[in-house]
Scaffold this active site. Structure first.
Site, PDB file in Angstrom:
ATOM      1  CB  SER A 178      -0.893   0.025   1.245  1.00 16.75           C
ATOM      2  OG  SER A 178      -1.629  -1.168   1.366  1.00 16.75           O
ATOM      3  CG  HIS A 212       1.272  15.364  -4.339  1.00 14.69           C
ATOM      4  ND1 HIS A 212       2.607  15.235  -4.638  1.00 14.69           N
ATOM      5  CD2 HIS A 212       0.702  14.183  -4.647  1.00 14.69           C
ATOM      6  CE1 HIS A 212       2.829  14.023  -5.128  1.00 14.69           C
ATOM      7  NE2 HIS A 212       1.694  13.351  -5.141  1.00 14.69           N
ATOM      8  CB  CYS A 225      -3.758  -3.990  -0.008  1.00 13.69           C
ATOM      9  SG  CYS A 225      -3.991  -5.633  -0.659  1.00 13.69           S
TER      10      CYS A 225
END
Lengths: 100, 100
Positions: free
Chosen positions: B34, B39, B54
């Site tokens: 994972s 950002h 996951c």
């Protein structure tokens, strides 16, 4: 992934990949304000790829086409998500990774 | 981001962060299969966060709640996307990063 990043028009800042046990790979290619990530499950013939790009210079679909071909993908499912506010995107993105 | 990853129940394999010029940060925390990515655009008071997890052990919403609080997020927009085939997910994911 790195080649796909370059094909998309992005400059690589850093790449991180690690192998999974017993097989598979996870990796991320970082650009200034974007990233391309992959997680593979060879046992299922499955790979999840994220192509996060910013601005209009970088074209994630060029990376997509390249990766699809190189991975020999049969079935492909794609979802494109526009992020952020429209006025934010319209004003353009100018910042870059420090030193790049 | 690293604390959020741990709160979600995931084990960190590698973290990569870089500062942007003139401001902002981009970073990814990798786990076995994972990744959590961020950002930021401080000039717009905007951050884009991806929480790719996951399996059912790791709870991305715990990381989400933590990050939302720590970032002091006012307006938040979230989209949850289920990836992969259902029979694939039902069989469980057992592989781990080599050495972890």
């Amino acid at each position: 992934m790195e080649h796909a990043t370059k094909i998309a028009g992005a400059k690589i800042v850093k790449s991180v990949f690690h192998l999974l046990n017993p097989h598979g790979v996870s990796g991320v290619v970082m650009t200034a304000d974007s990233h391309l990530a992959i997680h593979t499950w060879p046992e299922y013939g499955y790979a999840a790829v994220d192509l996060f790009t910013c601005g209009e210079v970088i074209d994630p679909w060029k990376a997509y086409t390249h990766l699809k071909e190189r991975l020999g993908a049969g079935d492909v499912s794609t979802v494109e998500i526009k992020r952020g506010q429209l006025d934010f995107l319209d004003r353009g993105i100018t910042h870059k990774a420090a030193g790049y």
